[in-house]
Motif scaffolding. Sequence first.
Motif, PDB file in Angstrom:
ATOM      1  N   SER A 216      13.161  29.995  61.033  1.00  0.00           N
ATOM      2  CA  SER A 216      12.652  28.691  61.480  1.00  0.00           C
ATOM      3  C   SER A 216      13.710  27.608  61.322  1.00  0.00           C
ATOM      4  N   ARG A 217      14.434  27.650  60.203  1.00  0.00           N
ATOM      5  CA  ARG A 217      15.450  26.619  59.966  1.00  0.00           C
ATOM      6  C   ARG A 217      16.663  26.803  60.871  1.00  0.00           C
ATOM      7  N   MET A 218      16.969  28.042  61.241  1.00  0.00           N
ATOM      8  CA  MET A 218      18.068  28.268  62.175  1.00  0.00           C
ATOM      9  C   MET A 218      17.696  27.744  63.572  1.00  0.00           C
ATOM     10  N   ILE A 219      16.461  27.920  63.946  1.00  0.00           N
ATOM     11  CA  ILE A 219      16.010  27.400  65.234  1.00  0.00           C
ATOM     12  C   ILE A 219      16.167  25.880  65.278  1.00  0.00           C
ATOM     13  N   ALA A 220      15.880  25.229  64.153  1.00  0.00           N
ATOM     14  CA  ALA A 220      15.924  23.766  64.100  1.00  0.00           C
ATOM     15  C   ALA A 220      17.323  23.217  63.854  1.00  0.00           C
ATOM     16  N   ALA A 221      18.256  24.061  63.401  1.00  0.00           N
ATOM     17  CA  ALA A 221      19.600  23.581  63.049  1.00  0.00           C
ATOM     18  C   ALA A 221      20.307  23.017  64.273  1.00  0.00           C
ATOM     19  N   ARG A 222      20.985  21.891  64.094  1.00  0.00           N
ATOM     20  CA  ARG A 222      21.767  21.318  65.174  1.00  0.00           C
ATOM     21  C   ARG A 222      22.904  20.511  64.581  1.00  0.00           C
ATOM     22  N   ASP A 223      23.944  20.313  65.387  1.00  0.00           N
ATOM     23  CA  ASP A 223      25.043  19.429  65.016  1.00  0.00           C
ATOM     24  C   ASP A 223      25.429  18.629  66.248  1.00  0.00           C
ATOM     25  N   ASP A 224      26.579  17.981  66.220  1.00  0.00           N
ATOM     26  CA  ASP A 224      26.991  17.130  67.342  1.00  0.00           C
ATOM     27  C   ASP A 224      27.183  17.914  68.629  1.00  0.00           C
ATOM     28  N   GLU A 225      27.393  19.226  68.500  1.00  0.00           N
ATOM     29  CA  GLU A 225      27.618  20.058  69.688  1.00  0.00           C
ATOM     30  C   GLU A 225      26.356  20.755  70.160  1.00  0.00           C
ATOM     31  N   GLY A 226      25.230  20.512  69.477  1.00  0.00           N
ATOM     32  CA  GLY A 226      23.981  21.092  69.942  1.00  0.00           C
ATOM     33  C   GLY A 226      23.422  22.129  68.994  1.00  0.00           C
ATOM     34  N   ARG A 227      22.663  23.062  69.538  1.00  0.00           N
ATOM     35  CA  ARG A 227      21.990  24.086  68.746  1.00  0.00           C
ATOM     36  C   ARG A 227      22.524  25.465  69.110  1.00  0.00           C
ATOM     37  N   LEU A 228      22.070  26.460  68.360  1.00  0.00           N
ATOM     38  CA  LEU A 228      22.374  27.843  68.700  1.00  0.00           C
ATOM     39  C   LEU A 228      21.574  28.236  69.943  1.00  0.00           C
ATOM     40  N   THR A 229      22.205  28.995  70.826  1.00  0.00           N
ATOM     41  CA  THR A 229      21.493  29.510  71.987  1.00  0.00           C
ATOM     42  C   THR A 229      20.532  30.615  71.538  1.00  0.00           C
ATOM     43  N   GLU A 230      19.664  31.022  72.455  1.00  0.00           N
ATOM     44  CA  GLU A 230      18.717  32.091  72.124  1.00  0.00           C
ATOM     45  C   GLU A 230      19.454  33.369  71.725  1.00  0.00           C
ATOM     46  N   ASP A 231      20.468  33.752  72.489  1.00  0.00           N
ATOM     47  CA  ASP A 231      21.228  34.961  72.150  1.00  0.00           C
ATOM     48  C   ASP A 231      21.976  34.790  70.830  1.00  0.00           C
TER      49      ASP A 231
END
Length: 403
Positions: A216-231
């Motif tokens: 859940s926390r990885m899904i919500a993680a973001r930085d200035d460049e965005g989030r992790l993609t689904e893959d």
Amino acid sequence: MTALAYDPADPAVRRNPFPLYARLQDDDPVHWSPALKAWVLTRYDDVRQMLLTDQMSPDRLRPFYAQLQGERRDTLAEVMRYMALWMVFRDPPEHTRLRRLVGTVFNLKALEALDGPVSRVVDHLLDQLPTGQPVDWARQVAAPLPAYVIMDMLAIPYSDFPELKEASDELRAFIGGARADGDRYAVARRGAERLARFFRDLIAQRRADPGTDFVSRMIAARDDEGRLTEDELVATCMLVLFAGHETTTHLLGNAVNALLDHPGQLQRLREDPALIQSAVEEFLRYDGPSNALARVVKVDHQIDGKTLRAGDRVFGFANAANRDPRAFSDPQGLDLGRTPNRHLTFGFGTHFCMGAPLARLEGQRCIGALVQRFASIRRAPGETDWVDALAMRGVSTLPVILN
């Protein structure tokens, strides 16, 4: 004198590679292995420099996949879809972005919070061990313990462990196998497909009903460049499961095997429980779970008079470097109080293992509890078997009797 040749598929080498490592260090420290079609580095300084230099790259999968053709390329397509996104195989800036995002969740503070849960899993598994009769330490404790801890992090029920363990073992055929052939590629594809399907479903569930777990926390993680993609999310979950339990499983198995070979050190640890922290570092050095670390040469350069060409594969053998007499005194001996102990088991530099604090914690809690709980730990009848792997080293069976 018999010509030196490193072949990880040799059962004798798998059981005890250290005499050969010592010969390679002395006589051929930058060794070309026809079996691997790669360079083998065994001296401490050479392996350390391999991990630091920008003349080599950890991105060994994409060049390998690019030269495949036909059926083998098709077989590995799904494996590459995810493994090419593992941060351990990426150069900056991709590695930097992935590590930064994952680091917002998988950090020292979060791992230290697992101390209580780790101890509970240790107690649960040790409580189930009968006394006075043979048990398989590798299968009954070393394998499930780190897997259960990871599953707690991901909020996955333990009942899913057999399926995930089987799929992870299938993927290991490609990642750490001593040989590469078509059958292993097909097995690895099956493992990758099973893990990807499991985690893709899990991610969808957590998107719909988020919690405080790692996913859940990885899904919500973001930085200035965005989030992790689904893959990238799927790939990161696969990496956490695979690396998080494989490495520690072999640490726990190899540590007990080392203590059985050194009863004086076992008694030393029993009499001085505070020694456990340095003891785990010595287990990691003496017979560590990370046998070899791989790189690909980016630009032509020389090491110890040998020319490495762009595109060549290179294996830096951490387990050889960790017993290099040029770097350690009495390197073949087990000294649970050894200091300093600058082993290379978790790598070095920008790719230093993010999970190292968790592996150390699990090793300290598990081996510490084992030694204090049982007054006698001895080998049981039966063979100690070793995994058929190149990148990893660990016992697959370790029969013991506890009293």
